[in-house]
Scaffold this motif. Structure first.
Motif, PDB file in Angstrom:
ATOM      1  N   GLN A  93       0.837  -1.194   0.000  1.00 26.79           N
ATOM      2  CA  GLN A  93       0.000   0.000   0.000  1.00 26.79           C
ATOM      3  C   GLN A  93       0.876   1.249   0.000  1.00 26.79           C
ATOM      4  OE1 GLN A  93      -3.604   0.310   0.019  1.00 26.79           O
ATOM      5  NE2 GLN A  93      -2.915   2.372  -0.494  1.00 26.79           N
ATOM      6  N   ASP A  94       0.629   2.142  -0.948  1.00 26.54           N
ATOM      7  CA  ASP A  94       1.407   3.374  -1.082  1.00 26.54           C
ATOM      8  C   ASP A  94       0.528   4.583  -0.803  1.00 26.54           C
ATOM      9  OD1 ASP A  94       3.878   2.093  -2.185  1.00 26.54           O
ATOM     10  OD2 ASP A  94       2.491   1.552  -3.788  1.00 26.54           O
ATOM     11  N   GLY A 147       0.512   1.970  -7.453  1.00 23.61           N
ATOM     12  CA  GLY A 147       1.814   1.482  -7.022  1.00 23.61           C
ATOM     13  C   GLY A 147       2.652   0.909  -8.145  1.00 23.61           C
ATOM     14  N   THR A 148       3.820   0.419  -7.769  1.00 22.90           N
ATOM     15  CA  THR A 148       4.787  -0.058  -8.760  1.00 22.90           C
ATOM     16  C   THR A 148       4.924  -1.576  -8.774  1.00 22.90           C
ATOM     17  OG1 THR A 148       6.573   0.165  -7.131  1.00 22.90           O
ATOM     18  CG2 THR A 148       6.124   2.071  -8.537  1.00 22.90           C
ATOM     19  N   GLU A 149       4.163  -2.268  -7.934  1.00 22.31           N
ATOM     20  CA  GLU A 149       4.324  -3.713  -7.852  1.00 22.31           C
ATOM     21  C   GLU A 149       3.751  -4.417  -9.085  1.00 22.31           C
ATOM     22  OE1 GLU A 149       6.113  -5.404  -5.448  1.00 22.31           O
ATOM     23  OE2 GLU A 149       6.637  -3.300  -5.117  1.00 22.31           O
ATOM     24  N   LEU A 150       4.436  -5.480  -9.491  1.00 24.69           N
ATOM     25  CA  LEU A 150       3.950  -6.295 -10.605  1.00 24.69           C
ATOM     26  C   LEU A 150       2.710  -7.071 -10.180  1.00 24.69           C
ATOM     27  CD1 LEU A 150       7.374  -7.675 -11.878  1.00 24.69           C
ATOM     28  CD2 LEU A 150       5.959  -5.957 -13.007  1.00 24.69           C
ATOM     29  N   GLY A 169       6.622  -1.034  -3.562  1.00 24.50           N
ATOM     30  CA  GLY A 169       5.636  -0.966  -2.490  1.00 24.50           C
ATOM     31  C   GLY A 169       5.944  -1.903  -1.349  1.00 24.50           C
ATOM     32  N   ILE A 170       6.895  -2.827  -1.565  1.00 19.78           N
ATOM     33  CA  ILE A 170       7.317  -3.770  -0.528  1.00 19.78           C
ATOM     34  C   ILE A 170       8.837  -3.795  -0.458  1.00 19.78           C
ATOM     35  CG2 ILE A 170       5.294  -5.248  -0.897  1.00 19.78           C
ATOM     36  CD1 ILE A 170       7.279  -7.245  -2.273  1.00 19.78           C
TER      37      ILE A 170
END
Length: 245
Positions: free
Chosen positions: A46-47, A71-74, A143-144
């Motif tokens: 979560q951003d 966010g940027t997560e795949l 994000g992680i």
């Protein structure tokens, strides 16, 4: 926009509290002032776009402006089972793998692994590797913070990989590019994929055979022989491009 990670417990309905070493970095290194915007992540995907509200010696309070930040997560998770390389190559591999979107890095001790870590050395290495993961996650606005696990032997790694949806192992003697493309096309959103990369010298034939017996898919990375620090980045780049929205 500067990017920082916070504990999920620090997030309320309207504000986020930043504590620890980042406070000094924000105040005295970056010299961020009240009213400036920052990107905060809770480490769980979560951003938040935030505005600095107040700064003290112990904490920074940021007001949440946008919870819908894309966010940027795949859309899939990748687990890199990396054969332990020599010297400081693991640091480079972790840094680049995190930038490319890996979810977790699992150091693996194989039959051709030269590096041997006792418990004390492993503890120090893991601390260093995790710090590199965090730094790379901040730089690439992840994000992680991808986890770096304890070192596993090859059998332990295969057992762990069995909990994932699909696993692949690049192998220089596997020449079927059509089959490789078919396997890679199975890697779609919302699945967990394990990627096995050997150390210098690659995997032994018996390890490849064992992996295939346990359902790991052999693939080809082309006609060139890639170094251990290149192979993982090559396949992660292909998969990132394939899944990026």
């Amino acid at each position: 926009m500067h990017h920082f990670f916070v504990n999920p417990e620090a997030v309320t309905s309207q504000t986020i509290t930043i504590t620890g070493p980042d406070v000094n970095h924000i105040k005295n290194v970056l010299r961020i002032k009240s009213g400036e915007e920052v990107l905060l992540s809770d480490g769980q995907g979560q951003d938040f776009c935030c505005e600095i509200e107040s700064l003290t010696e112990q904490k920074v309070i940021a007001k949440i402006k946008d919870r819908t930040f894309e966010g940027t997560e795949l859309c899939s998770k990748f687990y890199l089972f990396q054969g332990l390389p020599k010297s400081d190559k693991m640091e480079f591999i972790i840094q680049k793998a995190v930038e490319l979107g890996v979810t977790e890095v699992i150091p693996v001790s194989t039959r051709r692994t030269v590096v041997k870590l006792d418990a004390k050395k492993e503890e120090k290495k893991l601390e260093r590797w995790q710090a590199i993961s965090e730094s790379a996650a901040k730089q690439s606005r992840r994000g992680i913070i991808p986890k770096i696990t304890s070192v596993m032997n090859f059998s332990e790694a295969l057992k762990y990989a069995a909990t994932l949806d699909i696993n692949i192992i690049p192998y220089e003697n596997f020449k079927d590019m059509a089959e490789t493309k078919r396997v890679l096309n199975k890697i779609v959103p919302n699945i967990k994929t394990g990627i096995f990369i050997g150390p210098e010298g690659g995997f032994e034939e018996s390890e490849i055979e064992l992996a295939i017996q346990q359902g790991v898919n052999p693939i080809s990375l082309g006609r060139r022989i890639l170094r251990t620090e290149t192979a993982g980045m090559a396949i992660l780049s292909v998969l990132m491009f394939q899944l990026e929205k």
